[in-house]
Enzyme design. Sequence first.
Site, PDB file in Angstrom:
ATOM      1  N   GLU A 164       0.798  -1.226   0.000  1.00 54.79           N
ATOM      2  CA  GLU A 164       0.000   0.000   0.000  1.00 54.79           C
ATOM      3  C   GLU A 164       0.837   1.286   0.000  1.00 54.79           C
ATOM      4  O   GLU A 164       0.825   2.046   0.974  1.00 54.79           O
ATOM      5  CB  GLU A 164      -0.958   0.016   1.198  1.00 54.79           C
ATOM      6  CG  GLU A 164      -1.930  -1.147   1.216  1.00 54.79           C
ATOM      7  CD  GLU A 164      -3.073  -0.976   2.231  1.00 54.79           C
ATOM      8  OE1 GLU A 164      -3.020  -0.013   3.019  1.00 54.79           O
ATOM      9  OE2 GLU A 164      -4.006  -1.788   2.213  1.00 54.79           O
ATOM     10  N   GLU A 352      -5.296  -8.757   0.889  1.00 53.72           N
ATOM     11  CA  GLU A 352      -5.990  -8.448   2.150  1.00 53.72           C
ATOM     12  C   GLU A 352      -7.452  -8.163   1.844  1.00 53.72           C
ATOM     13  O   GLU A 352      -7.767  -7.460   0.876  1.00 53.72           O
ATOM     14  CB  GLU A 352      -5.444  -7.184   2.836  1.00 53.72           C
ATOM     15  CG  GLU A 352      -4.088  -7.309   3.444  1.00 53.72           C
ATOM     16  CD  GLU A 352      -3.609  -5.994   4.084  1.00 53.72           C
ATOM     17  OE1 GLU A 352      -4.455  -5.179   4.506  1.00 53.72           O
ATOM     18  OE2 GLU A 352      -2.393  -5.803   4.135  1.00 53.72           O
TER      19      GLU A 352
END
Length: 448
Positions: A164, A352
């Site tokens: 991220e 995720e």
Amino acid sequence: MPFPADFLWGAATAAYQIEGAVDEDGRGESIWDRFSHTPGATEDGATGDIACDHYHRWPEDLDRMAEARLTAYRFSIAWPRIYPEGAGALNQRGLDFYARLVDGLLERGIAPMATLYHWDLPQALETRLGGWAARDTADRFAEYAGTVFGALGDRVPHWVTVNEPWVAAFVGYYSGRHAPGRQDLASAVRASHHLLLGHARALQVFRSLGLPGRIGITLDLQTAAPDGDSDEDRRAATLGDGYTNRWFLDPLFRGRYPADVLDLFRGHGAALDVVESGDLEAIAAPIDFLGMNFYMRRLFSASNEGLGWSERLAREGQDTTEMGWAIVPDALAEQLARLRADYPAIPLYITENGMADRDAVGADGTVHDPRRIDYLRSHIAVVEEAIAAGSDLRGYFAWSWMDNFEWGLGYRPRFGLVHVDFETQLRTPKDSLRWYAGVIRSNGRELG
Ligand code: FCB
């Protein structure tokens, strides 16, 4: 049968969120140690000092993963365990820990997916160089990556360079809600380029070593939608999508930054002025897969504040998680459809996905979390549909294996399939873990 036979069914964690043992075996300080110990930075002053004590309890945790028959486990490596000062002297004991962990997974038939950077930058690099706002940090990252590849590259089949980069850059250096807690857009924009450059350099090292595994990067792709139906809101949503998603997808897959977002940043005094010749070619070098973390749909409305919009994560009355994020599996479907439509075909992993709640162990010693089961079921169903529609999805990792340190929010939001009592470190599998084990056993045929 939509799920391929070798589809990976996993769960994910990150080093600072679970390991604890922050002063052990030569580990150095990370920006998250410094930040979480800053008064007022995290809810209730929570820190990762102990977290889930996974550094000591990993054999028990891995045994439970094996019982649930996970076929893969995504974890991250703490850079400050390997290079306590970010660069220079190597700490062999840190490397040994991850070697034991990887071997422990392989012995139990669980495929490791190792993330090299899940936000715990060595504090020394922040202090000495200016962290990710400085180009040198990308080079230090590549050296660290090379060391880890050298030690574990013969037996880790899946590598994620950076987790991220949007959060690392913009939440760390612009909103300041994450470490290192800076609030400067120009630094954040530079940091985003250097995170991509770090990815690119690590990728070059990986390729040069001719290792057997496969490597990619993980983005948090968050579906953007206009809050109202005005043209202004639509424009805000397009820019918001650019800011969080295209800003990373375009350089990785098209070799250029999106013009509208470059203009946006320039208009706010944050021109991207650190790109050197060759950077974009390196960033666009082919990766083996894209990791995608999926949690939310952001609703944008035009505004004179901030970057030109305001946003919310749920409409009134919508079902939300403990994070306040609306539960909208359709937004995952939209995001996958957009990847199919706008970007080259590439193997994908959902690295995720999951939801936070306030789970508690009941009088009968169990944790009933039917909402999480519904959440996972509805999102896995979307994955199944996307495969049928042509997405090359190769695996799904629930966030998270166990309750852990949820960054600035401390220990309140519980994301785990396994409940953790942070006083006693007692682990209690939630109903969702038993349900997920059934999904895995049937390779996704039985979503219950
Ligand atoms: C993601 C992070 C992960 C976790 C989840 C809830 O953005 O990668 O560490 O905090 O959100």
